[in-house]
Design an enzyme around this catalytic site. Structure first.
Site, short mmCIF file in Angstrom:
data_model
loop_
_atom_site.label_atom_id
_atom_site.label_comp_id
_atom_site.label_asym_id
_atom_site.label_seq_id
_atom_site.Cartn_x
_atom_site.Cartn_y
_atom_site.Cartn_z
N GLU A 183 0.83 -1.21 0.00
CA GLU A 183 0.00 0.00 0.00
C GLU A 183 0.87 1.26 0.00
O GLU A 183 0.57 2.24 -0.69
CB GLU A 183 -0.94 -0.01 1.21
CG GLU A 183 -2.02 1.03 1.16
CD GLU A 183 -3.04 0.82 0.06
OE1 GLU A 183 -3.19 1.73 -0.77
OE2 GLU A 183 -3.70 -0.24 0.03
N GLU B 82 1.66 6.12 -7.21
CA GLU B 82 0.59 7.02 -7.65
C GLU B 82 1.03 8.48 -7.57
O GLU B 82 0.70 9.27 -8.45
CB GLU B 82 -0.67 6.80 -6.81
CG GLU B 82 -1.40 5.53 -7.17
CD GLU B 82 -2.69 5.34 -6.39
OE1 GLU B 82 -2.92 6.10 -5.41
OE2 GLU B 82 -3.46 4.45 -6.75
#
Length: 165
Positions: free
Chosen positions: A106, A113
């Site tokens: 994560e 991102e």
């Protein structure tokens, strides 16, 4: 490479790449007592500061990423349940490692991102979508695996406890 060695341009550098390996390039570090870190915005001068930067990344992900918070809570519940059910040390290690893997992926997803968003800014690019979707897919697969592993390890003693009540 030893710690005290510096990066130098390859001997067969083409003259058509002067901006990359030219004499004033930040990538080229000449043999001097202090390396040129022109492309590095900030370098941690000690190990303690490196840990502070790393913790800042974890804190950023926790405060800004809903899924990171969800995975953190579920992981804490799985570990707490394992401790409460007194599963073996090896089983606890497996549960802890799978929970940690989800959180690590994560964090990597958040980093990727951010870099993709920085690169494409407010425009759409199909390759940016692929990169972000694949990183999210890696988190999804690790989360599903963690649920499977935790269920395999924690459900039998949990069901035994429930039956005994």
């Amino acid at each position: 490479m030893k710690i005290d060695q510096h990066l130098t341009a390859p001997s067969d550098v083409s003259p058509s790449l002067p901006s990359l390996f030219g004499s004033n390039s930040p990538l080229l570090v000449k043999n001097s007592s202090k390396p040129n870190r022109g492309l590095a915005w900030q370098v941690a001068p000690n190990l303690w500061l490196s840990f502070r930067y790393a913790w800042a990344g974890v804190r950023y992900a926790y405060t800004t990423q809903r899924n990171f918070r969800i995975h953190t809570v579920i992981g804490a519940l799985a570990v707490s349940l394992g401790i409460g059910l007194r599963v073996t040390n090896v089983e606890m290690a497996v549960v802890g490692l799978t929970c940690a893997l989800v959180l690590v992926l994560e964090l990597l997803n958040t980093a990727l991102e951010s870099v993709v968003d920085l690169t494409v800014q407010k425009s759409y690019h199909e390759l940016a979508k692929i990169a972000k979707d694949c990183a999210a897919g890696a988190v999804l697969i690790s989360a599903l695996t963690a649920v499977f592993v935790a269920s395999w390890i924690l459900l039998p003693p949990l069901l035994t406890l429930i039956r005994s009540l």
